[in-house]
Design a protein around this motif. Sequence first.
Motif, PDB file in Angstrom:
ATOM      1  N   ARG A  91       1.919  10.785   9.935  1.00 59.91           N
ATOM      2  CA  ARG A  91       1.786   9.328  10.151  1.00 59.91           C
ATOM      3  C   ARG A  91       0.321   8.915  10.212  1.00 59.91           C
ATOM      4  O   ARG A  91      -0.076   7.876   9.648  1.00 59.91           O
ATOM      5  N   GLU A  92      -0.495   9.705  10.885  1.00 62.56           N
ATOM      6  CA  GLU A  92      -1.918   9.374  10.959  1.00 62.56           C
ATOM      7  C   GLU A  92      -2.568   9.424   9.584  1.00 62.56           C
ATOM      8  O   GLU A  92      -3.374   8.553   9.231  1.00 62.56           O
ATOM      9  N   ARG A 112      -1.485   6.308   7.618  1.00 61.02           N
ATOM     10  CA  ARG A 112      -2.220   5.110   8.038  1.00 61.02           C
ATOM     11  C   ARG A 112      -3.634   5.113   7.457  1.00 61.02           C
ATOM     12  O   ARG A 112      -4.132   4.084   6.971  1.00 61.02           O
ATOM     13  N   GLY A 153      -3.621   4.062   3.960  1.00 62.28           N
ATOM     14  CA  GLY A 153      -3.137   2.710   3.704  1.00 62.28           C
ATOM     15  C   GLY A 153      -1.710   2.649   3.186  1.00 62.28           C
ATOM     16  O   GLY A 153      -1.336   1.668   2.527  1.00 62.28           O
ATOM     17  N   GLU A 182       2.391   2.301   3.507  1.00 62.86           N
ATOM     18  CA  GLU A 182       3.432   1.737   4.357  1.00 62.86           C
ATOM     19  C   GLU A 182       4.559   2.750   4.501  1.00 62.86           C
ATOM     20  O   GLU A 182       4.928   3.409   3.531  1.00 62.86           O
ATOM     21  N   GLU A 215       8.295   3.674  10.589  1.00 67.51           N
ATOM     22  CA  GLU A 215       7.576   4.218  11.743  1.00 67.51           C
ATOM     23  C   GLU A 215       8.441   5.053  12.668  1.00 67.51           C
ATOM     24  O   GLU A 215       7.963   6.015  13.275  1.00 67.51           O
TER      25      GLU A 215
END
Length: 230
Positions: free
Chosen positions: A192-193, A196, A199, A201, A204
């Motif tokens: 997930r990091e 992010r 960039g 999507e 979550e």
Amino acid sequence: MDLSTGCLVPSLYTRPLCTQSGNKPQEISAMARTLPALCLLVGLICFPYTECWEAPQFCRGYECPVYTLVQENQGFEERNYDMSYWITTDIASTSQSDIKEGFWKLYYFNQGQNSANKEIAMTRPVLVSVKEADGTGERQVSISVYQSDTDIPEPNDTTIRKTVIPGGIVYVRSFGGMASDEDALENAQQLREDLRAAGKEFIENRFDAAGYDAPWDLINRHNEVWVRSP
């Protein structure tokens, strides 16, 4: 539009799978065989795959869900998976005891404990899906086994269900070793990091942990965590 063909006809044609020799495609469905004639009939030009899809090495010679590698990134892959079929059962948690209990239910389904008394070849991966706690505080966990044949018999066990995972983009982080619950959580968080930072999507509150090896395979193990695009 089905990305496996140039036709504007959804889900009529999928890539044939390679045989173990990797040289010849396996038999495909009757619909797929008649697709060229159908396209000519309605005035469409079709460009079906002429090469078969060969499962990657980490599938260990078993059939796996079909995907296209879109991009390799620092720390993760972006894959475009075809629609796939699974058998699934809910489990109480991601503890090893709960995962084993769920896996054996699915294993015995494949061994013939189904409405057709049909033995089904094992595949890869085994997928543990985790939908993390929302406002209700409940964490939903399930375990699934991929089905390479879409003609899936009905389960005898009412806690098992047939599921379809739509095609789409999946972000994948790979890691080795005998994976624990903590390893999966740590790698999911790192993925997930990385997403992010890139960039991207993604959904979550859910991840999947994919295992490709039997418990007695102690070296060169391959594990993955998956996070899906919305």
